[in-house]
Design an enzyme around this catalytic site. Structure first.
Site, PDB file in Angstrom:
ATOM      1  N   ASP A   2      99.559  49.125  11.011  1.00 61.20           N
ATOM      2  CA  ASP A   2     100.097  48.114  11.924  1.00 61.20           C
ATOM      3  C   ASP A   2     101.581  48.267  12.239  1.00 61.20           C
ATOM      4  OD1 ASP A   2      97.842  46.749  12.768  1.00 61.20           O
ATOM      5  OD2 ASP A   2      97.741  45.590  10.914  1.00 61.20           O
ATOM      6  N   ASP A  52      91.781  47.035  16.969  1.00 64.08           N
ATOM      7  CA  ASP A  52      93.124  46.465  17.081  1.00 64.08           C
ATOM      8  C   ASP A  52      94.201  47.550  17.238  1.00 64.08           C
ATOM      9  OD1 ASP A  52      91.205  45.223  15.445  1.00 64.08           O
ATOM     10  OD2 ASP A  52      92.641  43.885  14.513  1.00 64.08           O
TER      11      ASP A  52
HETATM   12  N1  GLY Z   1      95.023  42.858  13.729  1.00 62.44           N
HETATM   13  C1  GLY Z   1      94.469  41.947  12.784  1.00 62.44           C
HETATM   14  C2  GLY Z   1      93.929  40.724  13.390  1.00 62.44           C
HETATM   15  O1  GLY Z   1      93.860  40.596  14.604  1.00 62.44           O
HETATM   16  O2  GLY Z   1      93.566  39.837  12.626  1.00 62.44           O
END
Ligand code: GLY
Length: 387
Positions: free
Chosen positions: A100, A160
């Protein structure tokens, strides 16, 4: 194409909403300049947290959006304090063993570099981009989301991650080091090939065989069940395919964007506020996730820039209609109610099929607040994305 049968948000509402949101952010600076806001609220109010987790970049992103709207120097000063913290975080490798880096460093440090030319922001974001590249798995050609590199039960990517890739394209532009772009392109190609299902719904995560690199199977982590469409994952797919098109220019991603968006819109309940998983329909007592709605709005508004005019009208109008519902039903309009911006989000919800715990249910959350504000800015100004 599924249209939302609601009025569009008006210019006056947008301005009122952005003025209020910017004031909330500025009032929060007293508590959250030397700390960050928690991932989600508790009873609609944030608590203090150090710079850990995957979410702190969103709070800094709100500070930059408030700075852009108001020009208030207190925002700039707070943004500079935050960027030092982000540099320290990547230097000391605090909670960065995951993918992330884009969520963390694009709205904070890339934004600070773009807006005020911060060299600290640039240094931190370039280091974060390198960290992201270090998670690339040549066998399977994807960026591994979580866990120890190469471990069989962690050998997967998640939808994501499409939003983490603009950091790599930015790093490529800054350094001209082809590695950044190559890793991003390979990850996009793999994602688009395996994560979008026949009907336009999406897998949340997709596993590969670590020995051979062969595709293995799709699975959910945060959705209701493997075959359902986790609402926020679908929304990451909307914004992610817009980004994939923006950075690669591959025509087929326009179609992908349209299919993923159509699935999302046609699985909203009749009152339009999205459930946390698109499986649930009007009348279900399952919680909503307003954050998926604002992510979808931002994705549509990004894609509008690249579409022919007949499509532009549809997606811009749809984004404004969806935002109108979210503004009416979920936006904080009174500081006594919440110090966040967007109520009724869900971080994670346990089901009989997934391995999640319940967290941040019917609360504000960091990304919901951020993308709500980004949506308002996108509709009020010509905005240079942080992504
Ligand atoms: N990227 C993690 C979420 O959307 O919870």
């Amino acid at each position: 194409m599924k249209q939302i049968n609601r009025p569009e948000i008006t210019k006056e509402e947008l301005l009122q909403a952005l003025n209020f949101a910017s004031n909330q952010v500025i009032e929060n600076l007293e508590d959250y300049t030397h700390h960050f806001q928690t991932i989600y609220t508790d009873g609609n109010f944030y608590n203090k947290m150090e710079n850990v987790e995957w979410t702190t970049g969103f709070w800094t992103g709100e500070v930059w959006l408030a700075y852009e709207h108001t020009g208030d120097e207190r925002c700039k000063e707070a943004g500079m304090v935050h960027m030092k913290s982000f540099l320290d975080r990547i230097d000391r490798k605090i909670d960065v063993d995951h993918h992330d880096m884009g969520f963390l460093y694009s709205p904070s440090c890339v934004a600070g570099y773009k807006l005020i030319g911060s060299s600290i922001g640039k240094e931190a974001a370039l280091k974060a981009a390198k960290q992201l590249v270090s998670r690339f798995q040549p066998k399977g050609e994807f960026i591994q989301a979580w866990g120890k590199m190469g471990e069989k039960n962690n050998y997967r990517f998640i939808i994501d991650c499409l939003m983490n890739l603009p950091l790599l394209y930015w790093a490529y532009e800054e350094t001209k080091d082809e590695t950044f772009r190559e890793v991003a392109e390979k990850h996009i190609t793999t994602t688009m090939k395996y994560v979008i299902r026949e009907d336009g719904s999406t897998w949340h995560t997709f596993f590969f065989d670590p020995e051979t690199g062969a595709p293995d199977h799709g699975a959910t982590k945060q959705g209701y069940r493997d075959g359902s469409a986790w609402g926020r994952g679908q929304a990451w797919g909307i914004y992610g395919s817009a980004m994939a098109y923006r950075y690669t220019g591959r025509e087929e991603y326009i179609e992908t964007f349209k299919r993923v968006t159509e699935y999302y819109l046609s699985h909203l309940p009749t009152d339009i506020v999205p459930y946390w998983d698109l499986e649930f329909q009007q009348g279900s007592v399952q919680p909503r996730d307003s954050s998926s709605g604002v992510i979808a709005v931002c994705g549509m508004l990004e894609m509008v820039k690249y579409l022919p005019s007949e499509d532009q009208e549809f997606y811009r109008s749809t984004a404004k209609r969806l935002l109108k519902v979210l503004y009416d039903e979920c936006a904080v309009k009174d500081r006594e109610v919440s110090d966040g911006l967007l109520l009724h989000g869900t971080y994670s919800k346990k089901s009989k099929y997934n391995q999640c715990s319940n967290h941040g249910i019917d609360e504000c959350n960091a990304w919901g607040d951020y993308f709500y504000m980004e949506a308002l800015v996108r509709l009020l100004k010509t905005w240079e994305p942080y992504w």
